[in-house]
Motif scaffolding. Structure first.
Motif, PDB file in Angstrom:
ATOM      1  N   SER A  46       0.726  -1.247  -0.109  1.00 14.59           N
ATOM      2  CA  SER A  46       0.094  -0.081  -0.018  1.00 14.59           C
ATOM      3  C   SER A  46       0.863   1.472  -0.067  1.00 14.59           C
ATOM      4  O   SER A  46       1.996   0.934   0.157  1.00 14.59           O
ATOM      5  CB  SER A  46      -0.931  -0.007   1.422  1.00 14.59           C
ATOM      6  N   ARG A  47       0.228   2.473  -0.086  1.00 14.41           N
ATOM      7  CA  ARG A  47       1.142   3.769  -0.191  1.00 14.41           C
ATOM      8  C   ARG A  47       1.655   3.879   1.191  1.00 14.41           C
ATOM      9  O   ARG A  47       2.607   4.557   1.395  1.00 14.41           O
ATOM     10  CB  ARG A  47       0.302   4.816  -0.603  1.00 14.41           C
ATOM     11  N   TRP A  48       1.052   3.407   2.351  1.00 10.87           N
ATOM     12  CA  TRP A  48       1.483   3.593   3.529  1.00 10.87           C
ATOM     13  C   TRP A  48       2.992   2.843   3.609  1.00 10.87           C
ATOM     14  O   TRP A  48       3.631   3.285   4.389  1.00 10.87           O
ATOM     15  CB  TRP A  48       0.532   3.102   4.702  1.00 10.87           C
ATOM     16  N   SER A  49       3.197   1.668   3.128  1.00  8.59           N
ATOM     17  CA  SER A  49       4.216   1.054   2.998  1.00  8.59           C
ATOM     18  C   SER A  49       5.506   1.869   2.358  1.00  8.59           C
ATOM     19  O   SER A  49       6.510   1.758   2.968  1.00  8.59           O
ATOM     20  CB  SER A  49       4.291  -0.452   2.424  1.00  8.59           C
ATOM     21  N   THR A  50       4.849   2.633   1.290  1.00 13.45           N
ATOM     22  CA  THR A  50       6.118   3.455   0.717  1.00 13.45           C
ATOM     23  C   THR A  50       6.348   4.500   1.794  1.00 13.45           C
ATOM     24  O   THR A  50       7.605   4.955   1.749  1.00 13.45           O
ATOM     25  CB  THR A  50       5.445   4.268  -0.456  1.00 13.45           C
ATOM     26  N   LEU A  51       5.511   5.084   2.486  1.00 20.94           N
ATOM     27  CA  LEU A  51       5.935   6.004   3.394  1.00 20.94           C
ATOM     28  C   LEU A  51       6.652   5.431   4.652  1.00 20.94           C
ATOM     29  O   LEU A  51       7.702   5.981   5.170  1.00 20.94           O
ATOM     30  CB  LEU A  51       4.615   6.580   4.229  1.00 20.94           C
TER      31      LEU A  51
END
Length: 125
Positions: free
Chosen positions: A95-100
């Motif tokens: 998810s984009r949270w993993s990218t964060l």
């Protein structure tokens, strides 16, 4: 040394900042972890592995730590776990949270290498 810090520290600043910026841009775009974001963290991990090899040979060439060697290696081993942990996280949760989370690895590595540099050169100065 440049401004009191060695080239390894400045390399960590450049690599950590670039990795953080790449991952932050990807996270702000709402992207899942991809080759750019994960690759930037893998480059950080590779840098730390080279740093570890250099740390093994540094005492053989006459450089002695001015602080606690145990503390130095504790920081180094912890620093090695951070990019690896965020990379594994990004594989498990896409998810984009993993990218964060990947973006956090860069600043953490910079701080850890700063602290290792201080322990090695300036602890008892």
């Amino acid at each position: 040394m440049l401004w009191g810090y060695d080239g390894w520290f400045w390399a960590s600043v450049v690599l950590g900042t670039l990795s953080c910026l790449i991952c932050l841009v990807q996270a702000l775009r709402g992207r899942e972890p991809d080759d750019f974001s994960q690759g930037s963290v893998l480059i950080l991990e590779f840098f730390l592995l080279v740093y570890m090899v250099g740390s093994i040979f540094l005492p053989l060439y006459g450089s002695e730590a001015s602080g606690s060697v145990l503390e130095y290696w504790g920081y180094l081993l912890t620093a090695l776990l951070i990019p690896a942990g965020t990379f594994i996280w990004s594989l498990v949760e896409r998810s984009r949270w993993s990218t964060l989370i990947l973006a956090a690895a860069g600043p953490v590595v910079i701080v850890m290498v700063y602290r290792m540099n201080f322990i090695w050169y300036y602890q008892n100065v």
